[in-house]
Design a protein around this motif. Structure first.
Motif, PDB file in Angstrom:
ATOM      1  N   ASP A  39       0.832  -1.213   0.000  1.00  0.00           N
ATOM      2  CA  ASP A  39       0.000   0.000   0.000  1.00  0.00           C
ATOM      3  C   ASP A  39       0.864   1.261   0.000  1.00  0.00           C
ATOM      4  O   ASP A  39       0.599   2.221  -0.717  1.00  0.00           O
ATOM      5  CB  ASP A  39      -0.906   0.026   1.240  1.00  0.00           C
ATOM      6  N   ARG A  68       2.594   1.840  -3.286  1.00  0.00           N
ATOM      7  CA  ARG A  68       1.674   2.344  -4.301  1.00  0.00           C
ATOM      8  C   ARG A  68       1.358   3.830  -4.112  1.00  0.00           C
ATOM      9  O   ARG A  68       0.956   4.502  -5.045  1.00  0.00           O
ATOM     10  CB  ARG A  68       0.383   1.510  -4.317  1.00  0.00           C
ATOM     11  N   ARG A 100       0.481  -4.066 -12.594  1.00  0.00           N
ATOM     12  CA  ARG A 100       0.890  -4.920 -11.471  1.00  0.00           C
ATOM     13  C   ARG A 100       2.330  -5.402 -11.693  1.00  0.00           C
ATOM     14  O   ARG A 100       3.134  -5.445 -10.757  1.00  0.00           O
ATOM     15  CB  ARG A 100      -0.046  -6.134 -11.350  1.00  0.00           C
ATOM     16  N   PRO A 131       0.637 -11.286  -8.335  1.00  0.00           N
ATOM     17  CA  PRO A 131      -0.226 -12.407  -8.743  1.00  0.00           C
ATOM     18  C   PRO A 131       0.305 -13.233  -9.907  1.00  0.00           C
ATOM     19  O   PRO A 131      -0.152 -14.351 -10.103  1.00  0.00           O
ATOM     20  CB  PRO A 131      -1.526 -11.705  -9.146  1.00  0.00           C
ATOM     21  N   LEU A 169     -10.647  -7.851  -8.891  1.00  0.00           N
ATOM     22  CA  LEU A 169     -10.093  -8.186  -7.574  1.00  0.00           C
ATOM     23  C   LEU A 169      -9.358  -9.524  -7.660  1.00  0.00           C
ATOM     24  O   LEU A 169      -9.942 -10.547  -8.044  1.00  0.00           O
ATOM     25  CB  LEU A 169     -11.213  -8.259  -6.527  1.00  0.00           C
TER      26      LEU A 169
HETATM   27  N1  LIG Z   1      -8.336  -4.895  -7.709  1.00  0.00           N
HETATM   28  C1  LIG Z   1      -7.503  -5.154  -6.709  1.00  0.00           C
HETATM   29  N2  LIG Z   1      -6.883  -6.356  -6.631  1.00  0.00           N
HETATM   30  C2  LIG Z   1      -6.035  -6.606  -5.608  1.00  0.00           C
HETATM   31  N3  LIG Z   1      -5.740  -5.721  -4.615  1.00  0.00           N
HETATM   32  C3  LIG Z   1      -6.336  -4.504  -4.672  1.00  0.00           C
HETATM   33  C4  LIG Z   1      -7.239  -4.171  -5.712  1.00  0.00           C
HETATM   34  N4  LIG Z   1      -7.657  -2.893  -5.511  1.00  0.00           N
HETATM   35  C5  LIG Z   1      -7.045  -2.461  -4.397  1.00  0.00           C
HETATM   36  N5  LIG Z   1      -6.242  -3.415  -3.882  1.00  0.00           N
HETATM   37  C6  LIG Z   1      -5.400  -3.232  -2.702  1.00  0.00           C
HETATM   38  O1  LIG Z   1      -4.088  -2.930  -3.176  1.00  0.00           O
HETATM   39  C7  LIG Z   1      -3.154  -3.386  -2.210  1.00  0.00           C
HETATM   40  C8  LIG Z   1      -1.735  -3.471  -2.766  1.00  0.00           C
HETATM   41  O2  LIG Z   1      -1.667  -4.341  -3.865  1.00  0.00           O
HETATM   42  P1  LIG Z   1      -0.254  -4.906  -4.348  1.00  0.00           P
HETATM   43  O3  LIG Z   1       0.642  -3.775  -4.721  1.00  0.00           O
HETATM   44  O4  LIG Z   1       0.242  -5.862  -3.353  1.00  0.00           O
HETATM   45  O5  LIG Z   1      -0.740  -5.684  -5.672  1.00  0.00           O
HETATM   46  S1  LIG Z   1       0.060  -6.205  -6.962  1.00  0.00           S
HETATM   47  O6  LIG Z   1       1.159  -7.069  -6.491  1.00  0.00           O
HETATM   48  O7  LIG Z   1       0.568  -5.057  -7.721  1.00  0.00           O
HETATM   49  O8  LIG Z   1      -0.954  -6.979  -7.715  1.00  0.00           O
HETATM   50  C9  LIG Z   1      -3.749  -4.704  -1.742  1.00  0.00           C
HETATM   51  O9  LIG Z   1      -3.264  -4.906  -0.452  1.00  0.00           O
HETATM   52  P2  LIG Z   1      -3.432  -6.249   0.406  1.00  0.00           P
HETATM   53  O10 LIG Z   1      -4.891  -6.317   0.813  1.00  0.00           O
HETATM   54  O11 LIG Z   1      -2.530  -5.988   1.593  1.00  0.00           O
HETATM   55  O12 LIG Z   1      -3.028  -7.428  -0.405  1.00  0.00           O
HETATM   56  C10 LIG Z   1      -5.260  -4.440  -1.808  1.00  0.00           C
HETATM   57  O13 LIG Z   1      -5.772  -4.078  -0.570  1.00  0.00           O
END
Ligand SMILES: Nc1ncnc2c1ncn2[C@@H]1O[C@H](COP(=O)(O)OS(=O)(=O)O)[C@@H](OP(=O)(O)O)[C@H]1O
Ligand SMILES: Nc1ncnc2c1ncn2[C@@H]1O[C@H](COP(=O)(O)OP(=O)(O)O)[C@@H](O)[C@H]1O
Length: 190
Positions: A53, A56, A70, A98, A149
């Motif tokens: 988070d 980002r 991503r 992912p 998601l």
């Molecule tokens: N669409 C969608 N899909 C997945 N996650 C989502 C989305 N939108 C927002 N978030 C929130 O973004 C948080 C950070 O994502 P990441 O940077 O770990 O994701 S990635 O590796 O780039 O795919 C991730 O944090 P975590 O909950 O800690 O996993 C989510 O809370």
């Protein structure tokens, strides 16, 4: 501290490593990272948690959740983690990541510099993740207010050969963090 032939003090060499915690939203990545980091710091290690988070908000500001974005996000974090780990820091990375090819590129970056890279799958099933729903994302998706998601209507490619897969259904966060610590210990990294 050891002393060199010229009498100067030489700092102890610290072995860094990257510990990447991959898994679905609400799987437990952030929680395990915090417990692990706390234990490692208490033991005197230099530790950085590269929280998805936070990254980002700054390093990856403006990126969304398309496959391309991503991947860009994961490669940036992989670069920072490798630089830290190569310089003696234990970099703990609770980031979804992912796609298998993105994670593989990060692994290769580490291999190229001989830097240890430990992939941990926080393998919480999607049903439990959506019950936990720490940030309300699963509810928003179910209500039609969010698309793409991870694990629901966007891909998650589970690691085929992680150093460790955690079943958080049957463990406390502390036990999960201790399991990761045991892997680091078995490899002589802590
Ligand atoms: N669409 C969608 N899909 C997945 N996650 C989502 C989305 N939108 C927002 N978030 C929130 O973004 C948080 C950070 O994502 P990441 O940077 O770990 O994701 S990635 O590796 O780039 O795919 C991730 O944090 P975590 O909950 O800690 O996993 C989510 O809370
Ligand atoms: N063994 C475990 N490991 C990690 N989290 C767990 C575990 N058991 C229960 N939980 C709970 O699951 C939730 C996971 O949330 P979080 O760590 O923010 O997930 P993520 O960072 O993967 O999105 C927290 O409320 C945490 O207390």
């Amino acid at each position: 501290m050891t002393t060199t032939a010229r009498g100067r003090q030489k700092p102890p060499t610290a072995q860094g490593a990257t510990v990447w915690l991959t898994g679905l939203p609400s799987a437990g990545k952030t929680t395990i990272a915090r417990f692990l980091a706390g234990r490692l710091r208490a033991e005197g290690h230099r530790v950085e948690v590269l929280d998805g988070d936070e990254i980002r908000r700054f390093l990856s500001a403006g990126l969304g959740f398309s496959r391309e974005d991503r991947n860009t996000n994961v490669q940036r974090i992989g670069l920072v983690a490798e630089v830290l780990a190569r310089n003696g820091v234990l970099a703990v990375v609770p980031v979804i990541a992912p796609y298998a090819d993105s994670r593989e590129a990060v692994r290769k970056r580490h291999e190229a510099s001989g830097t240890p890279y430990i992939e941990v799958h926080v393998a919480t099933p999607v049903e439990l993740c959506s019950e936990r729903d720490v940030k309300g994302l699963y509810a928003r998706q179910a209500a039609g207010r969010l698309t793409g998601l991870t694990g629901v209507d966007d891909p998650y490619e589970p690691p085929l050969d992680p150093a460790l897969a955690l079943d958080t259904r049957s463990q406390t966060p502390e036990e999960s963090a201790d399991s990761v610590h045991a892997v680091l210990a078995a490899r002589g990294l802590v």
